[in-house]
Write a protein that holds these residues in place. Structure first.
Motif, PDB file in Angstrom:
ATOM      1  N   ARG A  76       0.837  -1.183   0.000  1.00  0.00           N
ATOM      2  CA  ARG A  76       0.000   0.000   0.000  1.00  0.00           C
ATOM      3  C   ARG A  76       0.884   1.248   0.000  1.00  0.00           C
ATOM      4  O   ARG A  76       1.907   1.309   0.688  1.00  0.00           O
ATOM      5  N   LEU A 112      -4.305  -0.428  -3.678  1.00  0.00           N
ATOM      6  CA  LEU A 112      -3.005  -0.192  -3.045  1.00  0.00           C
ATOM      7  C   LEU A 112      -2.682   1.286  -2.862  1.00  0.00           C
ATOM      8  O   LEU A 112      -1.897   1.634  -1.970  1.00  0.00           O
ATOM      9  N   ARG A 160      -3.718   5.065  -1.987  1.00  0.00           N
ATOM     10  CA  ARG A 160      -4.695   5.965  -1.372  1.00  0.00           C
ATOM     11  C   ARG A 160      -4.208   7.396  -1.555  1.00  0.00           C
ATOM     12  O   ARG A 160      -3.105   7.749  -1.108  1.00  0.00           O
TER      13      ARG A 160
END
Length: 284
Positions: free
Chosen positions: A168, A194, A196
């Motif tokens: 992420r 993954l 943001r």
């Protein structure tokens, strides 16, 4: 998404002068895009900068050292139109392309599709290509579990990191339009779960501070915010973390490095007048 009204600042000069004037306008930070159009059979070029609000022609002329004219443009997405048709970019393991290049993606690369639009970062600017190359080099040596792309633009570097490490990645930008573009690009490149993307000015945002410490932080912004944010950037790095700084000119390297003297300087990558710095925080 409706196109914002745009203003164009332009100046005609020689080819040898064009890169320096374009760099000054980029470093000012208020232009949405800076373009150079060269005469193919003469020593002439035109530098154009696009703005969402009417810029001060006298101020631009003063910082550029040339008389710059300013005029409004018709209501079209000139940033997108100016970038459509750009060739694909190969940087490290990455191949960055647009829809018009979809049929020529070579084998053995990490493809990322980014369409020209209202955010910085199609891979064509030297600083973006430098950062992609650095990420490729870092991937040969180690893996990262917690990554921040500070000043993400189109989300290209965050997507690249997610593709490399399958982890992420948090991406931030001061511009809400860029954050929306970054989210859409992450989804289009199958990294939506993954990556943001959040709207944030610096690192005070609770989402960014709450996700710290980071073992890799990428900041492809400009020299001024790189120096201003240095204490906060160093603070959110984990022991042994890697830091990639770009958006600075080669003659600004020593200035920026001086603000990160508590970190270990590992090297510099250069392309044209631009640089990317690689640093490491000491392990405990």
């Amino acid at each position: 998404m409706p196109s914002p009204p745009l203003w164009k600042a332009s100046v005609a000069l020689t080819k040898s002068e064009a890169a320096d004037v374009a760099a000054v306008l980029e470093l000012d930070g208020s232009a949405q895009a800076v373009l150079i159009a060269e005469e193919p059979f003469a020593d002439g070029a035109v530098v154009e900068a696009l703005y969402t609000e009417a810029p001060d022609a006298a101020y631009l002329s003063r910082i550029a050292g040339r008389e710059i004219t300013v005029e409004p443009l018709p209501d079209q997405d000139w940033i997108k139109l100016s970038q459509e048709g750009l060739p694909p970019v190969r940087a490290g393991r990455f191949f960055v392309y647009g829809a018009h290049d979809a049929g020529i993606v070579p084998h053995g690369v990490i493809p990322i599709r980014i369409e020209a639009g209202l955010a910085f970062g199609t891979g064509h600017h030297e600083t973006t290509a430098l950062c992609l190359s650095v990420l490729s080099e870092l991937a040969r040596k180690r893996s990262f579990r917690n990554v921040l792309d500070l000043g993400t633009g189109t989300g290209l570097l965050a997507i690249g990191a997610a593709r490399l490490w399958k982890r992420r990645v948090l991406a931030s930008d001061i511009d809400p339009v860029a954050v929306e573009v970054a989210h859409d690009n992450a989804v289009a490149n199958n990294t939506g779960p993954l990556v943001r993307a959040v709207v944030a000015d610096g690192l005070a945002n609770p989402v960014l501070s709450g996700a710290a410490p980071y073992d890799l932080l990428i900041a492809n912004i400009l020299a001024s915010p790189l120096t201003r944010l240095a204490p906060d950037i160093i603070r959110v790095l984990a022991p042994g973390a890697m830091l990639v700084l770009s958006g600075l000119l080669t003659n600004q390297e020593k200035l920026v490095i001086s603000f990160y003297r508590d970190l270990r300087f590992l090297g510099v990558r250069r392309m044209g007048p631009w640089s990317a710095l690689v640093l490491e925080k000491a392990s405990r």
